[in-house]
Design a protein around this motif. Structure first.
Motif, PDB file in Angstrom:
ATOM      1  N   LYS A   1       0.820  -1.200   0.000  1.00 35.56           N
ATOM      2  CA  LYS A   1       0.000   0.000   0.000  1.00 35.56           C
ATOM      3  C   LYS A   1       0.865   1.266   0.000  1.00 35.56           C
ATOM      4  O   LYS A   1       1.701   1.464   0.877  1.00 35.56           O
ATOM      5  CB  LYS A   1      -0.923   0.017   1.216  1.00 35.56           C
ATOM      6  CG  LYS A   1      -2.163  -0.853   1.075  1.00 35.56           C
ATOM      7  CD  LYS A   1      -3.145  -0.246   0.086  1.00 35.56           C
ATOM      8  CE  LYS A   1      -4.479  -0.981   0.110  1.00 35.56           C
ATOM      9  NZ  LYS A   1      -5.465  -0.330  -0.799  1.00 35.56           N
TER      10      LYS A   1
ATOM     11  N   GLN B   1      -2.036   8.096  -5.125  1.00 33.33           N
ATOM     12  CA  GLN B   1      -1.626   8.077  -6.522  1.00 33.33           C
ATOM     13  C   GLN B   1      -0.424   8.988  -6.798  1.00 33.33           C
ATOM     14  O   GLN B   1       0.415   8.667  -7.643  1.00 33.33           O
ATOM     15  CB  GLN B   1      -2.807   8.490  -7.405  1.00 33.33           C
ATOM     16  CG  GLN B   1      -4.003   7.550  -7.325  1.00 33.33           C
ATOM     17  CD  GLN B   1      -3.682   6.156  -7.845  1.00 33.33           C
ATOM     18  OE1 GLN B   1      -3.222   5.999  -8.971  1.00 33.33           O
ATOM     19  NE2 GLN B   1      -3.914   5.145  -7.018  1.00 33.33           N
TER      20      GLN B   1
ATOM     21  N   TYR C   1      -4.893  -3.486  -9.577  1.00 32.76           N
ATOM     22  CA  TYR C   1      -4.652  -3.076  -8.192  1.00 32.76           C
ATOM     23  C   TYR C   1      -4.234  -1.613  -8.077  1.00 32.76           C
ATOM     24  O   TYR C   1      -4.430  -0.984  -7.042  1.00 32.76           O
ATOM     25  CB  TYR C   1      -3.552  -3.944  -7.566  1.00 32.76           C
ATOM     26  CG  TYR C   1      -3.926  -5.396  -7.381  1.00 32.76           C
ATOM     27  CD1 TYR C   1      -4.599  -5.817  -6.237  1.00 32.76           C
ATOM     28  CD2 TYR C   1      -3.595  -6.356  -8.327  1.00 32.76           C
ATOM     29  CE1 TYR C   1      -4.932  -7.155  -6.044  1.00 32.76           C
ATOM     30  CE2 TYR C   1      -3.915  -7.696  -8.150  1.00 32.76           C
ATOM     31  CZ  TYR C   1      -4.593  -8.091  -7.007  1.00 32.76           C
ATOM     32  OH  TYR C   1      -4.926  -9.405  -6.821  1.00 32.76           O
TER      33      TYR C   1
ATOM     34  N   SER D   1      -6.310   1.248  -6.599  1.00 34.05           N
ATOM     35  CA  SER D   1      -6.583   1.157  -5.159  1.00 34.05           C
ATOM     36  C   SER D   1      -5.336   1.446  -4.328  1.00 34.05           C
ATOM     37  O   SER D   1      -5.265   1.050  -3.151  1.00 34.05           O
ATOM     38  CB  SER D   1      -7.122  -0.239  -4.815  1.00 34.05           C
ATOM     39  OG  SER D   1      -8.328  -0.504  -5.513  1.00 34.05           O
ATOM     40  N   ASP D   2      -4.361   2.126  -4.929  1.00 36.07           N
ATOM     41  CA  ASP D   2      -3.139   2.569  -4.239  1.00 36.07           C
ATOM     42  C   ASP D   2      -2.166   1.443  -3.905  1.00 36.07           C
ATOM     43  O   ASP D   2      -1.304   1.596  -3.034  1.00 36.07           O
ATOM     44  CB  ASP D   2      -3.469   3.358  -2.962  1.00 36.07           C
ATOM     45  CG  ASP D   2      -4.235   4.639  -3.252  1.00 36.07           C
ATOM     46  OD1 ASP D   2      -4.128   5.153  -4.389  1.00 36.07           O
ATOM     47  OD2 ASP D   2      -4.944   5.122  -2.349  1.00 36.07           O
ATOM     48  N   TRP D   3      -2.283   0.318  -4.594  1.00 34.92           N
ATOM     49  CA  TRP D   3      -1.264  -0.719  -4.456  1.00 34.92           C
ATOM     50  C   TRP D   3      -0.138  -0.411  -5.443  1.00 34.92           C
ATOM     51  O   TRP D   3      -0.379  -0.221  -6.633  1.00 34.92           O
ATOM     52  CB  TRP D   3      -1.827  -2.102  -4.782  1.00 34.92           C
ATOM     53  CG  TRP D   3      -2.810  -2.651  -3.790  1.00 34.92           C
ATOM     54  CD1 TRP D   3      -4.162  -2.534  -3.837  1.00 34.92           C
ATOM     55  CD2 TRP D   3      -2.505  -3.413  -2.626  1.00 34.92           C
ATOM     56  NE1 TRP D   3      -4.741  -3.178  -2.782  1.00 34.92           N
ATOM     57  CE2 TRP D   3      -3.736  -3.742  -2.005  1.00 34.92           C
ATOM     58  CE3 TRP D   3      -1.320  -3.872  -2.043  1.00 34.92           C
ATOM     59  CZ2 TRP D   3      -3.812  -4.488  -0.846  1.00 34.92           C
ATOM     60  CZ3 TRP D   3      -1.393  -4.616  -0.886  1.00 34.92           C
ATOM     61  CH2 TRP D   3      -2.623  -4.920  -0.286  1.00 34.92           C
TER      62      TRP D   3
ATOM     63  N   CYS E   1      -2.756  -0.998   7.140  1.00 37.49           N
ATOM     64  CA  CYS E   1      -3.891  -1.924   7.099  1.00 37.49           C
ATOM     65  C   CYS E   1      -4.246  -2.524   8.457  1.00 37.49           C
ATOM     66  O   CYS E   1      -5.313  -3.126   8.605  1.00 37.49           O
ATOM     67  CB  CYS E   1      -3.584  -3.064   6.119  1.00 37.49           C
ATOM     68  SG  CYS E   1      -3.266  -2.528   4.425  1.00 37.49           S
TER      69      CYS E   1
END
Length: 318
Positions: free
Chosen positions: A248, A252, A272, A275-277, A303
């Motif tokens: 994570k 962006q 992915y 979703s900021d992965w 997380c």
């Protein structure tokens, strides 16, 4: 084929194991190339052989105060990734070993951990042993004590002398060293090895467990019912030609900055990414695993449930 790892071979004498590595590297499927041969003796016979075989050679006059500094600069200039010791008879300073941790390999004429150091064949015969052999290992500060990468056994025959035994062990060394070096170099690009390495780091964090995400290995923090994924192994999915770990990022903007600055390390994974992965490439040489561990810890923090991060913050403040 994938880009081959650049190996520097260090010698002090005739370089028979160096020659075995040079000839093995000529196979089309060999994952390494001998990019440089050097050592502590400018007149070592092995240097002339390497030159005759078209390998780049550097002759360095040994000076105790400057040799390893000169060697370090040379290895950097030649973009060397792995050092292979092949009869190199100098003790390597701890600081040099630390800088090259996990990237110096050596071959030793005994079945380590038995008979470290010199005069191994005499020691085998004096002990009355029926089997000896050769070992390839990573170099650590303690002599002949790094991680074992491979071994081969050699029978001790009745009437053997140190000289006759050394001859047969040397034949075994020539078979063992290229094979084990190829396996060692190749494992850095092996998805199974990468998964095991990432998993060990991820599961060392508090309250983590293994899970799969759309069939991919992944790791979560928290309970089985409410836990969140903080790391996902990415194996050339969705058209991306990389094996890496997804973690994570803060958003962006950070992703774009990192990928723009170091595209050889970071990538934006399809599906992915929104979703900021962010992806960290791991199927490459010289991966900084401390850097990977830092990212895993950071992703874990993002997380983890508040009760875990609160306890962690309190422990750090204490």
């Amino acid at each position: 084929m994938a880009e081959r790892a650049r190996v520097a071979v260090l010698i002090s004498g005739r370089g028979s194991n160096m020659a075995a590595l040079i000839y093995a590297a000529r196979a089309a499927d060999c994952p390494f190339e001998v990019a440089l041969v050097t050592g502590d003796r400018p007149d070592a016979p092995g240097l002339a052989l390497a030159e005759a075989e078209g390998i780049e050679v550097e002759r360095i006059a040994y000076d105790k105060s400057t040799f390893f500094q000169t060697l370090e600069s040379l290895l950097s200039d030649k973009t060397i990734e792995i050092i292979a010791l092949a009869g190199f008879m100098r003790l390597i300073p701890p600081a040099f070993i630390a800088r090259w941790a996990g990237r110096i390999v050596n071959i030793h004429p005994s079945l380590l951990p038995r008979h470290k150091g010199l005069r191994t064949h005499e020691a085998v015969l004096a002990a009355g042993e029926r089997v000896t052999g050769a070992s390839v290992h990573l170099v650590s500060e303690e002599v002949d004590s790094g991680e074992l990468l491979g071994q081969v056994e050699v029978a001790v025959l009745p009437g053997d002398t140190a000289e006759t035994l050394a001859e047969r062990v040397l034949i075994a060394e020539h078979q063992l060293y290229p094979r084990v070096l190829a396996q060692f170099v190749g494992r850095e690009r092996d998805p199974a090895w990468i998964e095991a390495r990432v998993g060990a780091l991820a599961l060392a964090l508090p309250e983590t467990s293994f899970k799969t995400s759309h069939g991919a290995p992944a790791w979560r923090v928290g309970s089985e019912s409410s836990g969140k994924l903080f790391a996902i192994l990415f194996n050339r999915h969705h058209g991306e030609d990389s094996v890496g770990v997804l973690v994570k990022a803060s958003g962006q903007d950070e992703m774009a900055q990192l990928i723009d600055a170091e595209p050889e390390i970071y990538f934006r994974p399809a599906y992915y990414g929104p979703s900021d992965w962010i992806g960290i490439r791991l199927d490459r040489s010289n991966v900084d695993w401390d850097h990977v561990a830092e990212w895993l810890a950071r992703s874990w923090r993002a997380c983890a449930p508040p009760r875990l991060t609160k306890l962690l913050r309190a422990a750090e403040e204490f």
